[in-house]
Design an enzyme around this catalytic site. Sequence first.
Site, mmCIF file in Angstrom:
data_model
loop_
_atom_site.group_PDB
_atom_site.id
_atom_site.type_symbol
_atom_site.label_atom_id
_atom_site.label_comp_id
_atom_site.label_asym_id
_atom_site.label_seq_id
_atom_site.Cartn_x
_atom_site.Cartn_y
_atom_site.Cartn_z
ATOM 1 N N LYS A 199 29.207 -73.171 -11.282
ATOM 2 C CA LYS A 199 29.038 -73.905 -12.390
ATOM 3 C C LYS A 199 27.928 -73.195 -13.458
ATOM 4 C CE LYS A 199 24.747 -74.655 -11.080
ATOM 5 N NZ LYS A 199 23.415 -74.909 -11.471
ATOM 6 N N ASP A 255 26.646 -81.200 -10.312
ATOM 7 C CA ASP A 255 26.042 -80.127 -10.785
ATOM 8 C C ASP A 255 26.396 -79.638 -12.164
ATOM 9 O OD1 ASP A 255 24.053 -78.300 -10.613
ATOM 10 O OD2 ASP A 255 24.899 -77.245 -9.018
ATOM 11 N N SER A 286 18.540 -75.991 -18.606
ATOM 12 C CA SER A 286 18.945 -74.996 -17.495
ATOM 13 C C SER A 286 19.047 -73.676 -18.349
ATOM 14 C CB SER A 286 20.626 -75.438 -17.486
ATOM 15 O OG SER A 286 21.424 -74.341 -17.215
ATOM 16 N N ARG A 287 18.418 -72.653 -17.301
ATOM 17 C CA ARG A 287 18.348 -71.257 -17.860
ATOM 18 C C ARG A 287 19.903 -70.834 -18.191
ATOM 19 N NH1 ARG A 287 15.840 -69.779 -12.499
ATOM 20 N NH2 ARG A 287 15.153 -71.863 -12.236
ATOM 21 N N ASN A 288 20.939 -71.049 -17.571
ATOM 22 C CA ASN A 288 22.283 -70.575 -17.966
ATOM 23 C C ASN A 288 22.479 -70.927 -18.972
ATOM 24 O OD1 ASN A 288 22.872 -68.938 -15.262
ATOM 25 N ND2 ASN A 288 22.152 -70.953 -14.595
ATOM 26 N N VAL A 332 15.139 -65.823 -13.490
ATOM 27 C CA VAL A 332 16.442 -65.522 -13.219
ATOM 28 C C VAL A 332 17.582 -66.612 -13.910
ATOM 29 C CG1 VAL A 332 18.080 -64.470 -11.735
ATOM 30 C CG2 VAL A 332 15.643 -64.250 -11.346
ATOM 31 N N GLU A 338 21.018 -67.158 -12.886
ATOM 32 C CA GLU A 338 21.923 -66.684 -11.832
ATOM 33 C C GLU A 338 23.607 -66.487 -12.556
ATOM 34 O OE1 GLU A 338 21.932 -65.908 -8.646
ATOM 35 O OE2 GLU A 338 19.790 -66.468 -7.902
#
Lengths: 336, 534
Positions: free
Chosen positions: A190, A243, A253-255, A278, A280
Site C-alpha cells: 500500500k 491500511d 502519511s510519509r509516502n 523513512v 518505506e
Amino acid sequence: MHENVAVVGSGSWGTTIAKILGDNNVPTLLWARREDACREINETRQNEKYLPGARLGESIRATHDLQEVCERCKAIVMVVPSHGVRQVAFDMGHYLTGEHVMVHAVKGIEVDTFKRISEILREETCVKKIGVLSGPNLARELAAQQPAGTLVASRFNEVFKRFHKALHNNYFRVYGGRDVVGAEVGGAFKNIVALAAGIVDGLGLGDNTKALLLTRGMAEMGKLGAAMGADLLTFGGMAGIGDLMATCASPLSRNHQVGERLAKGETLEQIRAAMFMVAEGVKTTRAVHAYAQYKGLDLHIVAAVHRLLYEGATVPEAIRDLMAVPTGAEFDGNLR
Amino acid sequence: MRPEDRDRIQVEVVSRIVENHMKRARSAPEGYLETLVNDTLYHEQQRLKRESSSKRVRDDKSFYGGIKRRMRHASDHDLRGLIDEMSRHFVREVVGNFDDRVYKLSTSVIPTGLSLLLNAQSPARLFSLENLRDGLADHLIVQGEVDHVRGLLDHGTLVVVPTHSSNLDSPLLGYAAHLMGLPPLLYGAGLNLFTNPMISFFMRNLGAYRVDRKKNAGLYKEVLKEYATVAMEMGYHNLFFPGGTRSRSGAIEQHLKKGLLGTAVRAYVGNLKAKKAKPNIYVAPCTLSYKLVLEAETLIDDHLKEVGKSRYIISDDEFSRPRRIYNFFSNLVSLDAKILITFSPPLDLFGNPVNRQGESLDPHGRVIDPAGYVSRDGEPVYDDQRDHEYTNEVASEIGRAYMEHNVIQSTNLVAFSIFNLLSRKNPDLDVYRILRTGGDEPSFTMADVHVETERVLSTLDEMEAGPRLERDLRRGDIQEIVGDALKTFALYHTRPAARRRGDRVFHDDRNLLLYYGNRLRGYDLGRKLGVNWA
C-alpha cells in the site's frame, strides 16, 4: 496482570505502540538505538522528534540495551525500518529463546532479497512464534487516542492472544488472523499506492482519479499477493483495504507526502534531503518492481512509480503511460 | 518392545485416554461418553461386517456384542468402564500379538519357509537365507550423517523419518538400523507386512507394532497416537513415514502427514514435565533410493487412476507375490544395483539443526534451549495449536531435506530424459496423451537419448539446490549411464520401461518412465530444460 512487553525501535510508530502499551499500564521497555534518545524519553516522558506532543505513560522505560530487552520481555514488537531489521534481529539473536513471541510492525520488504520481514526474523533468530501487526494506523491519530483498529496475524494463536491482551483497549481494536504473508504484502504494497495517491493529490486531481488508482492498486496488491501465497481475503481487511484507505487519504502519511512533492516537481534526492524519516514506499517500489519482472507479473502502477522514482520519468509521462495501458477484463478471465 | 514395558505401556495408554475423555465429558454437553461408546461400536461393527470370518473377527463380534448389551441403562460410571475396556482391547492388539510372531518367525520359521518357497518355484536355484542376507549387505548402502545420527542416541530419543517408496522400505531400514548399530526402531506396521514370511525376517530389527488400517474408530486412532507418545516418552526410538503411504507417482513426497510428528512434541513436553534427564527427541530424515522399485508398476498405475479419480486401495501388488520379491532381489544382486539410504543432518522437533552434542542451534549456529519453544514462564505446557504449527515447521524442513538428499540413479535420469524427448517431440500432447498414445514415434535413436541425458545431467550438475547424484552419474560417462539404465529396465519389470533394439530405444512402458522420471520432479527442471511435463 500484564506481562512485560518490549518495543524495539523508537521512531514515530514504535513510540506510538509503546504509548498504547503505556496507556494500558503494560510494563514496557522501549528500545532506542541512541542513549540520548533514551534519556529524553525517561526524563521528559516524550519523544519530541518522532511523536511530538504525546505523553508516554509511567509504565514505559527506554533502554538501548538489547540484552536487557530480550531477557526481561518475552513479548517483543519489532518496529525498526526494513533496512535495519536484519542487523537488529541478528544482535537480538544472542539473547532470544524459543519462548519469545514476536510481532513486527514494519511495512516493507528487504530490497535485495525480496524477503518479507517475518522471513528475516526467522533467518536471524531462533524465534518461531512470529506475527505481524498491520492496519490503518497513522501514528499521530493513535497518539491522540482516536478510535482505530489493527490486525495481528500469526500462525500461532498464542501470538494473537498475548498481543491482543497487551494492546487492545477502548480506542485501539486488535483483530486476529492467520495470513502472515497477506498482512505483510498488504502493508508493504500500500505504500507504493500511497505514493501514487500523493501525486494525484499534489496535482489536484479529483476523487474519480483517486478511486481509479486505489481500486487498480488493490488489483495489483492481489496479483502480487497471489504470487506470494497470500489469502486474498486478507486484502479486504485491516491490513489490505483498511491500511490502503488511511494511507492514501491522509496527508499525514510519509509516502503520501513524497508523492505530493514529486507532483510539485521535486526530485527524489531533494525530497530525501528534506525528510528525516523513512518513506518505506520508495524502497518497496524498487523491490516489488524487480520481483514483478522476475515473476512476469503485470503491475502497471508499480512500474509507473518506479519510472518516476528511478528512471527519470516526469509525472505527466508516468500518468500518460498508465492511462495508455490497454484495458480488458477487470479481473482475470474471459470477457464473453 | 521390552517385555517389562509391555504391560506398563498398556496401562499408561488406557489411563491417559480414559482420563482425557472424562475431563472432556465434564465440559461437554450431556451424552458425551455415550456418544463416544456408540461411535466406537458403530465403526467396529461396520468393519466386522466387511471382514471375512476368522477367529479374530468372531472374538471381536462377541466382544462388541457384550459392550452393546451392557450399554443399555449404563451410568456414567459404567460408560467409563466400557471406554476403558475398549481402549484396552485396542491397545492389547497394537502391542501384543506381533512380538511373539515376529521373533519366532524371524528365528525359526523363515529359513524353512524361504527354502520351501524357492524349491517349489525354482528348484535349480537354491538360494540360502545367508546368501540373500549377505547379498543384501553388499547392496544396501547407508550413507550421509550416519555418525551424527548414531551419536544422538547418547543425548535423547530418535525419530527416523524416511521417504517411502516400497513395502521393502521398513524391513530394509530395520536392517540398516542394525548395520548402523542403532537399537531396534519401533514401527507401526500395517497388517500386510505381517503376512509375508520373507519380509518379516528383516523386521527383527524393527520393534513393530500392529496398525490395522481398516479400523477407523476415533478411539482406535487415539490409542495408536497415545501408544506412540508413551513409547517415545519411555525412550523407544521410532521409525515413521511422514509421507503416510508409498509415493504413488514416484516423486519425492512433499505433502507430509503430521500425525506421529505431532505426538513427538507431546512426548517431549511430557519428558520435560517429568524432568527426565534426557528429554530431547530428535528427527532424523533419510531418503531411500532404489534403482528399481519392487511395486513400481502397481504404484504408478494407482497414481494415474487417482488422477483419473478412481482410486482404489491396493490389496494385491508385487509385494504379495513372493516370486516377485525373489526376482527383485536376485536382479538386484546380478545387476550390482545399490539401494541407498542417505541420512540428512538431524533436526530437533522444531525444525532446528542439532550439533553432535545434541544441542539445538539457531540459524547462525548459536546454541539454544529447545525447551523454550514449549514453555511459558519457564514451565513446559501443552498447547495443541502451537504444537500443530511446530509440526508443520518440522515437516517442511523434512521435505526440504528429502529434496536435498534425494539420490538420483541411472534409471531415474534416463527415464526422465526419455520422457523429455517424448514431450519435446510431441509438443501438442499433454502428459496423459503421451502416456496413452506414445506420440508420433515409438522409438528414439540412441544418439537422441544420449544427447538428452547429457543435457539433463549437466543441468543437474550446475544446480546449486539439486538432488544428489549416484556415484556412476557423477562420473558422467553418458553411454555407460544409459546402457546401465536400459539393462536394468530390461531385467525386472513385466514390460521394460524402455528397451534397446539395434540403434533405437523404444519407450515400451511409458507409465514406468513417468514413475522413475518423477524422482526428478520439484527441482524446477521443466523450466530450466524447456519441457512442460515436469
